[in-house]
Scaffold this motif. Sequence first.
Motif, PDB file in Angstrom:
ATOM      1  N   ALA A  67     -18.762  30.074  44.232  1.00  0.00           N
ATOM      2  CA  ALA A  67     -19.405  31.330  44.622  1.00  0.00           C
ATOM      3  C   ALA A  67     -19.658  31.381  46.127  1.00  0.00           C
ATOM      4  CB  ALA A  67     -20.709  31.515  43.853  1.00  0.00           C
ATOM      5  N   SER A  68     -20.095  30.262  46.702  1.00  0.00           N
ATOM      6  CA  SER A  68     -20.402  30.258  48.133  1.00  0.00           C
ATOM      7  C   SER A  68     -19.134  30.471  48.966  1.00  0.00           C
ATOM      8  CB  SER A  68     -21.090  28.940  48.528  1.00  0.00           C
ATOM      9  OG  SER A  68     -20.260  27.833  48.246  1.00  0.00           O
ATOM     10  N   PHE A  69     -18.043  29.798  48.598  1.00  0.00           N
ATOM     11  CA  PHE A  69     -16.793  29.984  49.343  1.00  0.00           C
ATOM     12  C   PHE A  69     -16.230  31.381  49.107  1.00  0.00           C
ATOM     13  CE2 PHE A  69     -12.178  29.837  49.774  1.00  0.00           C
ATOM     14  CZ  PHE A  69     -12.046  29.289  51.042  1.00  0.00           C
ATOM     15  N   GLY A  70     -16.376  31.887  47.868  1.00  0.00           N
ATOM     16  CA  GLY A  70     -15.823  33.196  47.544  1.00  0.00           C
ATOM     17  C   GLY A  70     -16.373  34.312  48.404  1.00  0.00           C
ATOM     18  N   ILE A  71     -17.680  34.274  48.715  1.00  0.00           N
ATOM     19  CA  ILE A  71     -18.266  35.338  49.534  1.00  0.00           C
ATOM     20  C   ILE A  71     -18.250  34.982  51.022  1.00  0.00           C
ATOM     21  CG2 ILE A  71     -20.638  34.491  49.393  1.00  0.00           C
ATOM     22  CD1 ILE A  71     -19.412  38.175  49.395  1.00  0.00           C
ATOM     23  N   TYR A  72     -18.215  33.678  51.336  1.00  0.00           N
ATOM     24  CA  TYR A  72     -18.195  33.294  52.757  1.00  0.00           C
ATOM     25  C   TYR A  72     -16.855  33.617  53.404  1.00  0.00           C
ATOM     26  CZ  TYR A  72     -18.079  30.586  57.023  1.00  0.00           C
ATOM     27  OH  TYR A  72     -17.941  30.220  58.340  1.00  0.00           O
ATOM     28  N   PHE A  73     -15.755  33.422  52.672  1.00  0.00           N
ATOM     29  CA  PHE A  73     -14.431  33.626  53.272  1.00  0.00           C
ATOM     30  C   PHE A  73     -14.230  35.071  53.742  1.00  0.00           C
ATOM     31  CE2 PHE A  73      -9.740  33.938  53.211  1.00  0.00           C
ATOM     32  CZ  PHE A  73      -9.476  32.936  54.135  1.00  0.00           C
ATOM     33  N   PRO A  74     -14.585  36.104  52.946  1.00  0.00           N
ATOM     34  CA  PRO A  74     -14.499  37.480  53.480  1.00  0.00           C
ATOM     35  C   PRO A  74     -15.384  37.686  54.702  1.00  0.00           C
ATOM     36  CG  PRO A  74     -14.720  37.517  51.098  1.00  0.00           C
ATOM     37  CD  PRO A  74     -14.952  36.105  51.525  1.00  0.00           C
ATOM     38  N   LYS A  75     -16.527  36.988  54.738  1.00  0.00           N
ATOM     39  CA  LYS A  75     -17.385  37.070  55.912  1.00  0.00           C
ATOM     40  C   LYS A  75     -16.684  36.445  57.124  1.00  0.00           C
ATOM     41  CE  LYS A  75     -21.295  35.196  56.484  1.00  0.00           C
ATOM     42  NZ  LYS A  75     -22.570  34.455  56.366  1.00  0.00           N
TER      43      LYS A  75
ATOM     44  N   GLY B  23     -23.464  31.210  50.428  1.00  0.00           N
ATOM     45  CA  GLY B  23     -22.294  31.714  51.133  1.00  0.00           C
ATOM     46  C   GLY B  23     -22.648  32.767  52.160  1.00  0.00           C
ATOM     47  N   ILE B  24     -23.621  33.598  51.874  1.00  0.00           N
ATOM     48  CA  ILE B  24     -24.068  34.611  52.837  1.00  0.00           C
ATOM     49  C   ILE B  24     -24.862  33.957  53.966  1.00  0.00           C
ATOM     50  CG2 ILE B  24     -25.588  36.612  53.122  1.00  0.00           C
ATOM     51  CD1 ILE B  24     -24.767  37.496  50.334  1.00  0.00           C
ATOM     52  N   TRP B  25     -25.671  32.959  53.607  1.00  0.00           N
ATOM     53  CA  TRP B  25     -26.491  32.280  54.617  1.00  0.00           C
ATOM     54  C   TRP B  25     -25.658  31.430  55.574  1.00  0.00           C
ATOM     55  CZ3 TRP B  25     -26.698  26.837  54.446  1.00  0.00           C
ATOM     56  CH2 TRP B  25     -27.524  26.252  55.413  1.00  0.00           C
TER      57      TRP B  25
ATOM     58  N   LEU C 272     -31.403  36.772  41.810  1.00  0.00           N
ATOM     59  CA  LEU C 272     -31.063  38.198  41.821  1.00  0.00           C
ATOM     60  C   LEU C 272     -31.957  38.963  42.790  1.00  0.00           C
ATOM     61  CD1 LEU C 272     -30.428  38.956  38.038  1.00  0.00           C
ATOM     62  CD2 LEU C 272     -28.775  39.180  39.900  1.00  0.00           C
ATOM     63  N   GLY C 273     -33.233  38.610  42.823  1.00  0.00           N
ATOM     64  CA  GLY C 273     -34.154  39.264  43.750  1.00  0.00           C
ATOM     65  C   GLY C 273     -33.788  39.010  45.200  1.00  0.00           C
ATOM     66  N   VAL C 274     -33.405  37.775  45.508  1.00  0.00           N
ATOM     67  CA  VAL C 274     -33.015  37.432  46.877  1.00  0.00           C
ATOM     68  C   VAL C 274     -31.737  38.170  47.277  1.00  0.00           C
ATOM     69  CG1 VAL C 274     -32.217  35.557  48.367  1.00  0.00           C
ATOM     70  CG2 VAL C 274     -34.146  35.179  46.829  1.00  0.00           C
ATOM     71  N   ILE C 275     -30.769  38.250  46.368  1.00  0.00           N
ATOM     72  CA  ILE C 275     -29.517  38.953  46.667  1.00  0.00           C
ATOM     73  C   ILE C 275     -29.778  40.444  46.882  1.00  0.00           C
ATOM     74  CG2 ILE C 275     -27.278  39.644  45.709  1.00  0.00           C
ATOM     75  CD1 ILE C 275     -27.172  36.904  44.341  1.00  0.00           C
ATOM     76  N   TRP C 276     -30.641  41.029  46.058  1.00  0.00           N
ATOM     77  CA  TRP C 276     -30.996  42.447  46.242  1.00  0.00           C
ATOM     78  C   TRP C 276     -31.605  42.661  47.624  1.00  0.00           C
ATOM     79  CZ3 TRP C 276     -35.923  44.445  47.113  1.00  0.00           C
ATOM     80  CH2 TRP C 276     -36.006  45.849  47.111  1.00  0.00           C
ATOM     81  N   TRP C 277     -32.482  41.752  48.059  1.00  0.00           N
ATOM     82  CA  TRP C 277     -33.117  41.870  49.372  1.00  0.00           C
ATOM     83  C   TRP C 277     -32.080  41.721  50.484  1.00  0.00           C
ATOM     84  CZ3 TRP C 277     -33.385  38.154  53.263  1.00  0.00           C
ATOM     85  CH2 TRP C 277     -34.208  38.488  54.347  1.00  0.00           C
ATOM     86  N   ILE C 278     -31.132  40.811  50.308  1.00  0.00           N
ATOM     87  CA  ILE C 278     -30.094  40.594  51.325  1.00  0.00           C
ATOM     88  C   ILE C 278     -29.285  41.866  51.551  1.00  0.00           C
ATOM     89  CG2 ILE C 278     -27.880  39.435  51.733  1.00  0.00           C
ATOM     90  CD1 ILE C 278     -29.131  36.916  50.506  1.00  0.00           C
ATOM     91  N   PHE C 279     -28.867  42.507  50.461  1.00  0.00           N
ATOM     92  CA  PHE C 279     -28.059  43.719  50.607  1.00  0.00           C
ATOM     93  C   PHE C 279     -28.905  44.897  51.087  1.00  0.00           C
ATOM     94  CE2 PHE C 279     -24.966  41.379  48.139  1.00  0.00           C
ATOM     95  CZ  PHE C 279     -23.761  41.846  48.646  1.00  0.00           C
ATOM     96  N   LYS C 280     -30.159  44.895  50.754  1.00  0.00           N
ATOM     97  CA  LYS C 280     -31.034  45.982  51.214  1.00  0.00           C
ATOM     98  C   LYS C 280     -31.280  45.910  52.713  1.00  0.00           C
ATOM     99  CE  LYS C 280     -35.593  48.082  50.566  1.00  0.00           C
ATOM    100  NZ  LYS C 280     -36.911  48.007  49.863  1.00  0.00           N
TER     101      LYS C 280
ATOM    102  N   GLY D 280     -29.414  43.849  54.846  1.00  0.00           N
ATOM    103  CA  GLY D 280     -28.209  43.529  55.604  1.00  0.00           C
ATOM    104  C   GLY D 280     -28.252  42.192  56.278  1.00  0.00           C
ATOM    105  N   TRP D 281     -29.189  41.315  55.856  1.00  0.00           N
ATOM    106  CA  TRP D 281     -29.346  40.000  56.469  1.00  0.00           C
ATOM    107  C   TRP D 281     -28.059  39.185  56.357  1.00  0.00           C
ATOM    108  CZ3 TRP D 281     -29.701  34.969  54.176  1.00  0.00           C
ATOM    109  CH2 TRP D 281     -30.165  33.968  55.044  1.00  0.00           C
ATOM    110  N   ARG D 282     -27.558  38.759  57.509  1.00  0.00           N
ATOM    111  CA  ARG D 282     -26.392  37.893  57.614  1.00  0.00           C
ATOM    112  C   ARG D 282     -25.059  38.532  57.177  1.00  0.00           C
ATOM    113  NH1 ARG D 282     -26.603  32.321  59.584  1.00  0.00           N
ATOM    114  NH2 ARG D 282     -28.796  31.757  59.597  1.00  0.00           N
ATOM    115  N   ILE D 283     -25.075  39.807  56.831  1.00  0.00           N
ATOM    116  CA  ILE D 283     -23.807  40.429  56.429  1.00  0.00           C
ATOM    117  C   ILE D 283     -23.458  41.642  57.288  1.00  0.00           C
ATOM    118  CG2 ILE D 283     -23.857  39.665  54.027  1.00  0.00           C
ATOM    119  CD1 ILE D 283     -25.002  42.322  53.228  1.00  0.00           C
TER     120      ILE D 283
END
Length: 253
Positions: A76-84, A158-160, A238-246, A248-251
């Motif tokens: 999961a970490s590599f899957g989202i980090y690579f597009p980043k 992966g986002i961090w 799930l709560g942390v991911i929702w906050w990240i997308f809300k 835009g932290w690190r993305i």
Amino acid sequence: MNWAAIRAMYVSEMTRFFRTIAQSFISPVISTSLYFVVFGAAIGSRIDQVEGVSYGAFIVPGLIMLSVMTQALSNASFGIYFPKFIGTIYELLSAPVNFLEIVLGFVGAAATKALFIGLVILGTAALFVDVQIQHPLAMLTFLVLTCLSFALFGFIIGIWAGNFEQLQLVPLLVVTPLVFLGGSFYSISMLPPIWQKITLFNPVVYLISGFRWSFFGVADVPIGMSLLAIAGFTALCLGVIWWIFKTGWRIRS
């Protein structure tokens, strides 16, 4: 719900997995065999039974959990980090998909890969010891929930992560030690009383204990606490991911 987008992300991630299917299949088989040689033969010859279960069979749930947690997290970490890393994540963010659909696509693929590895290890273990599952439905439930929760955790990592080295930092320095100290290859009842109490602060203990209960009907902690722990961990991720997308932290920077 944009199911076409979810399917596209899921299929893309699974295609990358099947391109290296030989490595993905052979590696866990070899690793599991080595664990049985080292732990099952060397240590198992000195330990007859643990809580009424032969030592070789006792370590099977721990082996599966060790591989499933690390595989779900790393995939999961590599899957989202690579597009980043290559910048295509901005195309994903500008597409008509919400954060839940992105999570379903990437996390669903990572959890599927980890589940596949877990089943491969279970089949490999059956070649060495007599594996009996008393509660197959509970076993599958714990396995799926563990795959999902650690895939969500890996998505956060992966986002961090700012580079490829940081992708390996948490799995190597945090998750793997917690798994080894969480009763993967022993029962915490074998520890001195003070260490038994300290070990209960390790969240992995509850996952391994519940999973082992589904095999042998024995557990270090109540089964209800195991379910509560994994449900709470999943909700937290799930709560942390929702906050990240809300935010835009690190993305978005």
